[in-house]
Design an enzyme around this catalytic site. Structure first.
Site, mmCIF file in Angstrom:
data_model
loop_
_atom_site.group_PDB
_atom_site.id
_atom_site.type_symbol
_atom_site.label_atom_id
_atom_site.label_comp_id
_atom_site.label_asym_id
_atom_site.label_seq_id
_atom_site.Cartn_x
_atom_site.Cartn_y
_atom_site.Cartn_z
ATOM 1 N N HIS A 18 86.594 34.251 1.622
ATOM 2 C CA HIS A 18 86.796 35.708 1.752
ATOM 3 C C HIS A 18 88.068 35.954 2.548
ATOM 4 O O HIS A 18 88.041 36.023 3.774
ATOM 5 C CB HIS A 18 85.570 36.334 2.430
ATOM 6 C CG HIS A 18 85.590 37.829 2.486
ATOM 7 N ND1 HIS A 18 84.436 38.592 2.565
ATOM 8 C CD2 HIS A 18 86.614 38.725 2.491
ATOM 9 C CE1 HIS A 18 84.758 39.875 2.607
ATOM 10 N NE2 HIS A 18 86.075 39.987 2.585
ATOM 11 N N HIS A 67 91.760 38.202 2.004
ATOM 12 C CA HIS A 67 92.653 39.069 1.223
ATOM 13 C C HIS A 67 94.070 38.619 1.554
ATOM 14 O O HIS A 67 94.485 38.690 2.721
ATOM 15 C CB HIS A 67 92.461 40.534 1.619
ATOM 16 C CG HIS A 67 91.055 41.004 1.432
ATOM 17 N ND1 HIS A 67 90.639 41.665 0.298
ATOM 18 C CD2 HIS A 67 89.949 40.879 2.217
ATOM 19 C CE1 HIS A 67 89.346 41.937 0.401
ATOM 20 N NE2 HIS A 67 88.901 41.473 1.561
ATOM 21 N N ASP A 114 88.658 37.254 6.285
ATOM 22 C CA ASP A 114 88.908 38.589 5.716
ATOM 23 C C ASP A 114 90.397 38.956 5.725
ATOM 24 O O ASP A 114 91.077 38.761 4.720
ATOM 25 C CB ASP A 114 88.065 39.646 6.452
ATOM 26 C CG ASP A 114 87.715 40.843 5.588
ATOM 27 O OD1 ASP A 114 88.056 40.848 4.399
ATOM 28 O OD2 ASP A 114 87.078 41.785 6.110
ATOM 29 N N ASP A 115 90.882 39.475 6.848
ATOM 30 C CA ASP A 115 92.291 39.894 6.975
ATOM 31 C C ASP A 115 92.812 39.381 8.320
ATOM 32 O O ASP A 115 92.964 40.149 9.273
ATOM 33 C CB ASP A 115 92.384 41.421 6.919
ATOM 34 C CG ASP A 115 91.809 41.978 5.634
ATOM 35 O OD1 ASP A 115 92.502 41.918 4.607
ATOM 36 O OD2 ASP A 115 90.650 42.427 5.649
ATOM 37 N N HIS A 165 82.410 43.146 -2.594
ATOM 38 C CA HIS A 165 82.112 43.581 -1.229
ATOM 39 C C HIS A 165 80.916 44.531 -1.325
ATOM 40 O O HIS A 165 80.933 45.474 -2.130
ATOM 41 C CB HIS A 165 83.284 44.353 -0.627
ATOM 42 C CG HIS A 165 84.435 43.499 -0.186
ATOM 43 N ND1 HIS A 165 85.058 42.601 -1.004
ATOM 44 C CD2 HIS A 165 85.081 43.428 1.012
ATOM 45 C CE1 HIS A 165 86.042 42.003 -0.326
ATOM 46 N NE2 HIS A 165 86.081 42.482 0.898
ATOM 47 N N GLU A 175 79.016 46.045 3.785
ATOM 48 C CA GLU A 175 79.901 45.871 4.951
ATOM 49 C C GLU A 175 79.650 47.074 5.862
ATOM 50 O O GLU A 175 79.244 46.930 7.012
ATOM 51 C CB GLU A 175 81.372 45.810 4.510
ATOM 52 C CG GLU A 175 82.356 45.710 5.681
ATOM 53 C CD GLU A 175 83.823 45.720 5.244
ATOM 54 O OE1 GLU A 175 84.117 46.085 4.087
ATOM 55 O OE2 GLU A 175 84.685 45.370 6.085
#
Ligand code: HPA
Ligand code: ZN
Length: 338
Positions: A15, A17, A276-277, A195, A198
Site C-alpha cells: 500500500h 501511492h 501509504d504516503d 481503499h 479508512e
C-alpha cells in the site's frame, strides 16, 4: 526490542501511492526543472504545511504537490528514489499504486506516467532484485464515466498493470459508484483492491467485498465497529493493508497507542503494515513497523506474522510467496535468542 530486527527482516509493501513518496527536496527539484511555481519557498516550509486533521486536508496538499510531475523522467526519478529507499530497508517486493487521473487531468499523457514508473520498476528488478507490480487507482471523487475512460487508456498497457484500486475522498463516494468499472476491469483480467474503512463506515468494506470483488482491503481499520464483519475478514483471511503512520497523521486514531492493529491481529485477521504516503506521513516501511511495535508492544512473533502476511497477501505467484516466506523464517530463526 532492538530495531535492527525490523530493519533486517525481508519484507513486502502493498500500500504505497507513488505520488505520496514525493519528498519535498524532489518536489523542489522537479518544480525548478519544469518551471512550475510552488506555493512554498523552502523545504522547511513544505514540511511545516504537513499538518493534517483528516484525509481531505491531506489530499488537497497531495494533489497540489503532484503538479510538479510532468515528463517521463519525473515519474522515473520519483519511482527510482522510492525503490532505492526500499532497497536500503530490505524491502524485497512492492505493489505500487498510481493515480493516472491526477496527471491526465493536467494534460500529461497516460503513457508518460506508466512508462516512467515501469522503467524504474524494471531497473530495480535488475539492480536491486526487488520484484514489483503496478496498480492503477481510480479517484473516487471523480465520476464513473471518468473511471471508465481511464480504464480504456490502461488497456494498451495491460502487461504493465496488474490490477485496479480505488482511492481519494472516501466518505460520500461508496464502492457502489464503481461497481460497473470494477466488473469491466475484472473481465479484462485485472486484479482488484480498494481503499475502504479508512474513514468510511464498515458498510463500505462490505460493499467493496460484495460489489467490487476485491482481493484485499486497503486500510480497513473501521471494520472493528462491526463484529460480524471482523469475523468474516478473519475467516476468509481477507488481507488488510494497514498504514499506521498514515492513520495517526490523518487522525483516524488520536495516537499510535490507540491503534487497533494488534487487536485485529490477535483476532486472526491477515493484517499487513505499509506506508501509504511516506513523504507526507513521516516514514517508510521500517518507521511504520517500529512505530507500531513500540506503541503496541508487538512481540517478535507478531512482527514476523505481519511481515509474512505482506507476502501472503501479495499478488506474487504461490512459489515466489513460499520462497519469500522461507527467507523470513530463515531470518527470524537466525535472529531469535537461543
Ligand atoms: N486514502 C485515500 N486516498 C489516498 C490515500 C489514502 O490513504 N493516499 C493517497 N490517496
Ligand atoms: Zn492509501
Amino acid at each position: 526490542m532492538d530495531s535492527g530486527f525490523i530493519e533486517g527482516i525481508p519484507k513486502a509493501e502493498l500500500h504505497l501511492h507513488i505520488e505520496g513518496s514525493l519528498e519535498p527536496e524532489l518536489m523542489f527539484a522537479f518544480a525548478e526543472r519544469n518551471q512550475v511555481a510552488l506555493p512554498y519557498s523552502s523545504v522547511e516550509e513544505v514540511r511545516k504545511a504537513y499538518q493534517f486533521t483528516n484525509l481531505q486536508t491531506f489530499l488537497d496538499i497531495y494533489y497540489a504537490g503532484a503538479k510538479v510531475l510532468l515528463v517521463e523522467q519525473d515519474f522515473y526519478d520519483l519511482t527510482w528514489a522510492y525503490l532505492t529507499r526500499m532497497q536500503e530497508q530490505n524491502v524485497k517486493h512492492v505493489e505500487i499504486f498510481f493515480d493516472p487521473q491526477t496527471h491526465t487531468e493536467r494534460g500529461v499523457a497516460f503513457q508518460t506516467v506508466v512508462e516512467g514508473i515501469d522503467n524504474a520498476l524494471k531497473d530495480a528488478r535488475r539492480e536491486y532484485g526487488i520484484s514489483s507490480y503496478l496498480i492503477l487507482c481510480f479517484l473516487r471523487h471523480l465520476s464513473e464515466e471518468d473511471a471508465f475512460k481511464t480504464l480504456e487508456q490502461a488497456l494498451p498497457f495491460r502487461e504493465k498493470i496488474i490490477g485496479v484500486g480505488l482511492d481519494s475522498s472516501e466518505v460520500g463516494h461508496p464502492p457502489e459508484k464503481f461497481k460497473r468499472v470494477f466488473a469491466r476491469a475484472s473481465e479484462e483480467g485485472f486484479r482488484r483492491v480498494a481503499h475502504a474503512g479508512e474513514e468510511g463506515p464498515p458498510e463500505y468494506i462490505i460493499d467493496a467485498l460484495n460489489l467490487l470483488g476485491v482481493e484485499r482491503i486497503d486500510h480497513g481499520v473501521k471494520c472493528e465497529k462491526d463484529s460480524q464483519l471482523v469475523a468474516r475478514l478473519a475467516e476468509s483471511k481477507m488481507p488488510l493493508t494497514v498504514c499506521p503512520l498514515s492513520n495517526t497523521r490523518l487522525c483516524v486514531f488520536a495516537k499510535m497507542e490507540d491503534h487497533n492493529l494488534k487487536r485485529l491481529l490477535d483476532l486472526g485477521l491477515c493484517v499487513t503494515v505499509n506506508s501509504d504516503d511516506p513523504a507526507y506521513f513521516g516514514g517508510y516501511m521500517n518507521e511504520n513497523l517500529k512505530a507500531v511495535q513500540e506503541a503496541l508492544d508487538l512481540s517478535k512473533e507478531d512482527l514476523v506474522e505481519v511481515v509474512k502476511n505482506g507476502f501472503r497477501a501479495s499478488f506474487l505467484p504461490e512459489v515466489a510467496v513460499q520462497s519469500r516466506l522461507q527467507a523470513v523464517d530463515d531470518y527470524a530463526s537466525k535472529t531469535f535468542d537461543g
